[in-house]
Design an enzyme around this catalytic site. Structure first.
Site, mmCIF file in Angstrom:
data_model
loop_
_atom_site.group_PDB
_atom_site.id
_atom_site.type_symbol
_atom_site.label_atom_id
_atom_site.label_comp_id
_atom_site.label_asym_id
_atom_site.label_seq_id
_atom_site.Cartn_x
_atom_site.Cartn_y
_atom_site.Cartn_z
ATOM 1 N N SER A 67 0.843 -1.189 0.000
ATOM 2 C CA SER A 67 0.000 0.000 0.000
ATOM 3 C C SER A 67 0.880 1.242 0.000
ATOM 4 O O SER A 67 2.035 1.195 0.451
ATOM 5 C CB SER A 67 -0.893 -0.003 1.244
ATOM 6 O OG SER A 67 -1.561 1.237 1.395
ATOM 7 N N TYR A 111 -2.333 -0.846 10.598
ATOM 8 C CA TYR A 111 -2.349 -1.112 9.163
ATOM 9 C C TYR A 111 -1.051 -0.652 8.506
ATOM 10 O O TYR A 111 -0.415 -1.401 7.752
ATOM 11 C CB TYR A 111 -3.544 -0.409 8.520
ATOM 12 C CG TYR A 111 -3.674 -0.644 7.027
ATOM 13 C CD1 TYR A 111 -4.246 -1.816 6.545
ATOM 14 C CD2 TYR A 111 -3.236 0.305 6.106
ATOM 15 C CE1 TYR A 111 -4.376 -2.036 5.180
ATOM 16 C CE2 TYR A 111 -3.360 0.096 4.748
ATOM 17 C CZ TYR A 111 -3.931 -1.075 4.289
ATOM 18 O OH TYR A 111 -4.037 -1.286 2.935
#
Length: 348
Positions: free
Chosen positions: A194, A207
């Site tokens: 990501s 995350y």
């Protein structure tokens, strides 16, 4: 021979040895500069002109998190290229839907229920795949979860789940399928990271930490393969920004017209091109490269002001997440820690 002559000969030998070392070092520097310039030139050429794509015919491609979004679309695209697709997802119903989509395209597909957060489950299902389908040649670690809470508000169970799914699962799947790739010197490990694994985001402590781990894992895995002489086994790290899959439903930056949510098909096409051309890292959109580069040389306070201007500080304030079926956001209704764990958001 007198003592003075012996000393002189030893002195000359020592001088000669140091000269030889300096010449050898100078030659290695010249070789290094040549290889670096060659790599730079190839990288620049590749930036403007896509290299030749490799064939996926008869490759066995395993995709985790294949029941939705990016995972599902990747499965469909690989089936179009005559690859045998192996689907892994915890959601059996969603996985069957993906399988039926591939069957409708006359593609070759096998689906399995697997919870990648459980090491024993990964090993067990991996053995079944190798026995029933064959050795996996392309592994795509796509499954992931997001909680979307401040650090002090995240239940311990969800923190552990984030790391089990987003990071530790990569270790277990890679250790299962990499040995056969190395033995044949043929294969590809693809990790869906990501942009939050390159530049952090507010309220995404667990995350971002897990995705930073994915970045480091892929980088060092590539070193092990290259320095180990396994030039036929490749790695690709994909770092997309906010993709419109529902995983970050409700989130938005201050100026969405500058960086709107990415469409799944566009993102998958870019990832597919990177895989087919053995690209080491792909960021989507390209502005992610720019932000990651700025972070390396700007003072921390300066970078914080830039990120705040872009809306990173408030990106998660309107987070909703998946709202249907078992993707029901834990923030949409009060629930206990156990219920939150059971309804943890699953990536696509």
């Amino acid at each position: 021979m007198n003592m003075q002559s012996i000393l002189d000969s030893e002195l000359f030998a020592l001088i000669g040895y140091h000269i030889q070392l300096k010449i050898s070092f100078a030659l290695e520097i010249i070789i290094l500069l040549y290889t670096v310039m060659k790599a730079w030139t190839l990288a620049i050429i590749r930036f403007f002109f896509n290299p030749r794509t490799k064939s996926m015919k008869d490759e066995i491609v395993l995709i985790t998190g294949s029941g939705h979004g990016i995972g599902r679309q990747l499965a469909v695209e690989f089936s179009k290229l005559s690859a045998t697709v192996v689907l892994w997802d915890k959601d059996e119903e969603a996985n069957i839907t993906t399988r039926e989509m591939i069957k409708a395209l006359d593609g070759k597909c096998h689906s399995y229920v697997c919870d990648v957060s459980v090491k024993e489950d990964v090993k067990k299902v991996a053995e079944i795949v190798c026995r029933e389908v064959g050795d996996v040649t392309v592994l795509i670690n796509n499954a992931g979860v997001v909680c979307g809470k401040n650090l002090l508000d995240i239940p311990d169970e969800l923190i552990e789940r984030t790391f089990r799914v987003n990071l530790l699962a990569l270790f277990w799947t890679t250790r299962c399928f990499l040995p056969s790739m190395i033995e044949k010197n043929h294969g590809h490990i693809v990790n869906i990271g990501s942009s939050a694994g390159l530049t952090g985001m507010n309220k995404l402590t667990d995350y971002c930490a897990s995705k930073f781990g994915v970045t480091g894992f892929t980088e060092v895995l590539n070193y092990e393969l290259v320095f180990g002489g396994h030039d036929g086994v490749h790695t690709t790290l994909a770092c997309p920004a906010h993709v419109n899959t529902g995983m970050f439903e409700g989130c938005k930056l201050r100026f969405p017209f500058l960086m709107p949510p990415l469409e799944t098909q566009v993102t998958v096409r870019r990832i597919m091109l990177a895989i087919l051309t053995n690209q080491k890292i792909v960021c989507t959109p390209r502005s992610v490269y720019f932000f990651a580069f700025m972070k390396t040389f700007l003072p921390v306070d300066v970078m914080q002001h830039i990120l705040k201007f872009c809306g990173v500080s408030t990106f998660m304030d309107s987070f909703v997440g998946h709202q249907e079926n078992h993707f029901q956001s834990s923030e949409s209704k009060p629930c206990s820690n156990v219920e939150q764990l059971k309804s943890g958001k699953k990536s696509v």
